[in-house]
Each structure stands twice: as C-alpha cells, then as structure tokens.
Design an enzyme around this catalytic site. Sequence first.
Site, PDB file in Angstrom:
ATOM      1  N   ASP A 128       0.961  -1.213  -0.045  1.00  0.00           N
ATOM      2  CA  ASP A 128      -0.065   0.028   0.071  1.00  0.00           C
ATOM      3  C   ASP A 128       0.898   1.326   0.082  1.00  0.00           C
ATOM      4  OD1 ASP A 128      -3.098   0.779   1.785  1.00  0.00           O
ATOM      5  OD2 ASP A 128      -1.993   1.516   0.101  1.00  0.00           O
TER       6      ASP A 128
HETATM    7  C1  GLC Z   1      -4.308   4.554  -0.370  1.00  0.00           C
HETATM    8  C2  GLC Z   1      -5.112   3.301  -0.145  1.00  0.00           C
HETATM    9  C3  GLC Z   1      -5.265   2.312  -1.112  1.00  0.00           C
HETATM   10  C4  GLC Z   1      -4.714   3.018  -2.457  1.00  0.00           C
HETATM   11  C5  GLC Z   1      -3.493   3.472  -2.469  1.00  0.00           C
HETATM   12  C6  GLC Z   1      -3.174   4.382  -3.700  1.00  0.00           C
HETATM   13  O1  GLC Z   1      -3.658   4.655   0.975  1.00  0.00           O
HETATM   14  O2  GLC Z   1      -5.078   2.612   1.318  1.00  0.00           O
HETATM   15  O3  GLC Z   1      -6.399   1.478  -1.359  1.00  0.00           O
HETATM   16  O4  GLC Z   1      -5.121   2.072  -3.578  1.00  0.00           O
HETATM   17  O5  GLC Z   1      -3.131   4.284  -1.301  1.00  0.00           O
HETATM   18  O6  GLC Z   1      -4.081   5.498  -3.544  1.00  0.00           O
END
Ligand code: GLC
Length: 752
Positions: free
Chosen positions: A229
């Site tokens: 993430d």
């Molecule tokens: C965010 C979210 C994730 C998302 C990523 C990119 O913090 O937790 O679901 O795809 O970052 O935006």
Amino acid sequence: MDVEHILSQMTLEEKAAFCSGGDFWHTKALERLGVPSVMMCDGPHGLRKQGAEADHLGINDSIKAVCFPTAAALAASFDRSLLHTLGEVLGEECQAEDVSMLLGPGLNIKRSPLCGRNFEYFSEDPYLAGQLAAAYVNGLQGKGIAACPKHFAANNQETLRMSGSSEVDERTLHEIYLSAFEDMVKESAPRSMMCSYNQINGVYASENRELLTEILRDQWGFDGFVVTDWGAGKDRVKGIAAGVDLEMPGRDNPEQVAKIVAAVQSGELPEEQLDQTVSRILTYIKGYMDGRRPEAQLDLETDHIRSVHASEECAVLLKNARDILPLSKEQRVAFLGDFARAPRYQGAGSSHINSHKVVGAVEAAQAAGLNVTFAQGYLAQTSEPNPDLLERAAECAKRADVAVIFAGLPDSYESEGFDRTSMAMPANQNALIEAVASVNPNTVVVLHNGSPVEMPWADQAAAILELYLGGEGVGEAAVDLLYGTANPSGKLAETFPIKLEDNPSFLNFPGEDGIVEYREGVFVGYRYYDKKKMAVRFPFGHGLSYTSFVYGDIQLDKAQLTDRESLTVTCKVKNTGTRLGKEVIQLYVRDEQSRVNRPVRELKGFEKVELAPGEEKTVSFTLGKKAFAYYEPKIHDWFVESGTFTIEIGSSSRDIRLAAQVTVEGTVTLPVHFTEFSTFGQILATPKGQTLIGHIFQKFSAGAAGQHGDIEADAAGMQTMQSMMMDMTLDAVSKFIGMTDEQISGILAELN
Ligand code: GLC
C-alpha cells in the site's frame, strides 16, 4: 519482452532499484534494456488517473471518468455477472487511458459498521466477498489489465491503520479474514496483490513472510507480484525476503538501493530472491504490453448508462408496507432532503472519482415529466436540524400523496483515513423523517450510506430503499426504482443491527493503543447475531421485490459423501407475482455435530435468477470440501468433521424456505497426543482408548456409584458418575485406583 533475458542483463544496482516505483503511479523504466515504465491507479469503482499532482487520498484532481457503485452497493447485487461486466468495462477504460493495473477490488471483511472504508468493501461474509471479487478480477484481467486486490490482510478499520496490529487467532484469521482472498486467488489468479499497512499479530504485512510467501504463494498458489500500500513499505531487504516485490509510491532512494546491494553482497539476501522479485515485476509489465490495445476508447456516456443500471441491480428494498412502492405517475410525490437534489454517491479518499455526470433524483424525475415537488429538508453538510427547512418540507409533504425522503450519511461521517464513532445518521436527517412521517403516513426513505445506520424511525417509514453509495447514476436509478421501471433485486451483504452496541466487535473496536483484539473470533456479522438468536433491524441476505417468489423441491444428488467429493443441490423457484423480477437464492450450511464452536449457518452458495410472472426455474449449487469445513489450527488447514450437515435454502439468512440433511465423512484424522493429563472423555473417544481404559472406566464408575438395590436409581447414579468421569484426567484417576507410573506410561505409549 523476454523476461529471463532482460533479468540476465540487469546489473545488481538496476535490480535493487527496480523493486521501487518510478514515481507516485509508475514503475521504473529501464530504457537500456527496452523496459517501459507502466502506470497503475485507483479503482476500485472508477478510474482515478492523475496528472502531475498525485496523491493517495483523492485530494488532487484526476481525469473525468465514470463513477460506478461502490463495493458495498455492488455486493448487494449478489450478482457475479454484474461484477464481471464491471471488471470488463473498467478494463476497457484502463486500456483507453494506458493504465496497466487498477488498484482494487477491496475485499476486507466488515468486522464493525464503524469502519470508515466499509463503503469500499463487499461484505461481512467471506464467501460472498470472495465470489464477487473473483468475478471482478476475471472481468478486468480478461481485458489485459492487472487487478490488485487489497488490503492484504486484516485491515478492518482506519484507526491507526498504518501502525496498529490486528490480533487474530489462526482459525479466525483463515476462516474469516483470509478466506475471501483465498477463494479469489484460486478462482481468478490476480496478477498482483496489495499488502496492507497494518501489523497482523505484531508483524507488519509488508514484512510478513508467513502471510505473503507461506500462505499466499506456497499454500494458495498465487503467482503474481505483491505491491505495498502507498507508504506501507518498511525495511525493503526484509520486505523482499518476505515476498513484497514492489514498493509504492516510487522514489529515488539511493541509500535504500545501496542497502539492498549490500545485503545481496553480504549474503543476507540471496540474489535469486531479488531476481524473483524483479522477474515478477517484469512479468506484470510484459503481460500488460502483450495485451495492450491502444485503440480502446473511453466512452463516458455509455459507461454512465451502465452505471445507472448497475445501481438499479444493487438496490435493496428493505421495507414496503402496504406495497406503497412502486409509485404511479398519477400520484403527487414530494422528493425531500438535500440528497434528493445532490445524491451522495461515492466515498472520500483514494477511490474518489472525478465523475463524468451526476443527475439528482429531482432533476431526473422532472426531466421524465413526473409530478414531483422538492424541499431541501436539511443541509447535507450540517448535522443540526433547521426549523425553517423542516417546516417547509413538512408543508410539501402534506400536499403530496407520497413523501420520499432521501437521507443517509454525508462525506464527513465516513471516509478512508478515519472511522465512524457512531451508527447514527445526522440529527437533521432523523428530524426530517420524524417530521414528515408525522404529517404523511405514506413516507418512503431512500438511503445513501456506505455502511449500516441506526433507524429509530423504521416503524414510521412505510418503505425503505437502501441504495448505498450507488455511483454517479444513483439519482436516475432511484427514480426508475421508485416508479417501478426497475424492480429492486438486491440483498443485504451485511447485517443492519438495531444499535451499534449489538455488534460483536463493539467491545473491541477500534482497540487500544493500536492493539485490536478480534475477540469475537469467527462470530462476525450474522454468524454472531444468529448464534445469539438476536433481533436485528434487517438480516444478512434480506431484500424485497415488487413481485413474490415461491421455493420448492430441494434435491441432493447424494445422501452421503466424503470430504473429497462434491454435493449437488437443486431447488425450484417460481415468480408468483405480476412483474418481472430477480431473486437471489441463498444456500447456507450448518454442521450439526461439531467439536469446535461453529456458526448456526454459513453462506456457501448464491444464485441470482430472473423470472417472468409465472415462470419457474431450477437452480443448482455444487458444494465442495470448503462448504463443510472449518479451519483447524492443529493441521493448519481446512478440516471436515464426519457427521450430519443441514443444507438450508432461503431468500435471506432469516427467511429459510427449504432444508435437507446430508451425512459427510471426513477423511482426515486430526493428530492427537495423549498425556497423563488427557481426560477419560478424550481417551475414550478413540477405539484404542476404549480398549485400553474402558474396563477401568466401567469398574471405577460402578464402584464410585455403588449399588443400592434400586435398578433405576443405580443406573441413573452410574450415568451421573460416568458423566463426571469424562473430564477427569488419567493422572487423577490413577491416584484414586493406585495405578503405577509404568502402567500409565504403558497406556500412553500404546495410545500415541
Ligand atoms: C491508499 C489506499 C489504497 C490506495 C493507495 C493508492 O492509501 O489505502 O487503497 O489504492 O493508497 O492511492
């Protein structure tokens, strides 16, 4: 692209740098070897493709795209084909915009109604979540676009999501929080997986080898690549060793590259492990380039219409007293509430779409020439009642045959990044519903919310239509549904408890100091409410229709089977009403004799069928081992106990229409190790145990019970004594009857 050849040409530094992205949304290019940089972006229910100003919270702008219903709404469709089609549509959009991977679907289990991202997740039930996620992934990847299911794993709240630890016992973890991911991996082979921010039992997901290699790859056969993430990467050497291939967002980080190089040179990180990581990322890029279709077009208008229809498939008719719905064009109807003009149709955070077109219900109704008046009733972004707005809305309701209130949760109540603190809707919305219902008994409530809300007015509302966050087309869909152009067919993918305190996680959410103990175990959602025989506002699987369905003739193709065979269950469903409609037939399984604590019923099948008035169809389900199994930590695997199982078929988890029983024989024997502290009950449960200590058991219990001349009383006394002995240990009884140590060790040697 020849992955092996490219890998063989890369220097150690290039390999070390390659396992971190090029920037916020792209992988690194390697011009020297002809490796292009490719882009990934959010999902899951629309294309959030950004330009230079990039972020992971939906703050900066992104291109115009179509916002589809969010996962909470999509799950209520209980429709695999809808999710598959959505995957295809999004895949086509990604091809048109040269996006190689869409960051979704989100399939974390809804442990509490308070989780801020519940709108982005499917269900409280892992079987439903896994089935729908697999359909979406297959649709998306069928268009040559990688899916990136998330957030793996046990990311069930927003509070301290980047540092907290989800403390989950092994059985609960596999049976509830990993099960949807497991089914999805096995049924759709996602090209990627996103590891979550949080710790699981004290180990960060981004350094969790057991999770990302032993379970995900070795046990489940996942062969894609793991991406962090955004910002979840920790020590990249540990990460690569654990199975995290790509760190995002990318950044130029020479000291990290040097660290990886040094780890390989010192032998701390075997180079073949780094090669594997680089190979996985190259394979993903190759997969995209091989399936590239630059001629694909982004057709926003067509996709908007698709979004309207998708929203109609997701709608759940929770209540419809006196068949007040559908409305007729002849009626004078009041549409009340700020959401009637400007619907809440998506959530805040990384999934936020710059929507192509949003049409409010009032605008859609008036454009259709319907006799609809409007009063604002409340200001969506405030929570205190406004007497003047209430007064005018009540007046408007008085002059109408039917008053339809559009209510739910504003953006500020639920979002990525923080959790809710209550299940209540804003006071000004509850006040509007009370005020309108008090002047017009024909009051209908239409809800836009990403997760369950308390409904103190449920008895005053004649009808309740749950639209969730239904995407940009939800306003048009609402009019189609209210006037019967579309017939509601959705079912709740989560229980609506009467009050927050009824929820099983209530005492352990959101945890303390970042430690979240999942003390309710497997008893999440309906598994808890049904076990406790608790009243709920609306049960899992519930949803009404403008027509009616009759079930009959359940048939099982076997009366008994082993856990290596499959069972086919069929039944008939007939539309006994006057309108075309769709029904979701649900199949639940119950283990009637279990040595562990199991739920009263678990969803193990569902089929959505369309039936014309009078039409009857036969629906078929195939049940494999996992339909009967629970997760057994003793063998670190799913395990089926021999015994009787009940198959239930219903229109909801609490509207069971048919049932039948089947005998299943488990072919796996659990390893047992006896000690002197094993009890008579445990030892006598085995044939060898009966041979070795059956006579001791009889003699001791007879002696202790004694004979008093009254046959019945003596028999009862013996029975009582034997029940008492079941939990007595071999060690204790040996002291009463003077057994020697070698006699005990002899028995134990025989038993083990
Ligand atoms: C965010 C979210 C994730 C998302 C990523 C990119 O913090 O937790 O679901 O795809 O970052 O935006």
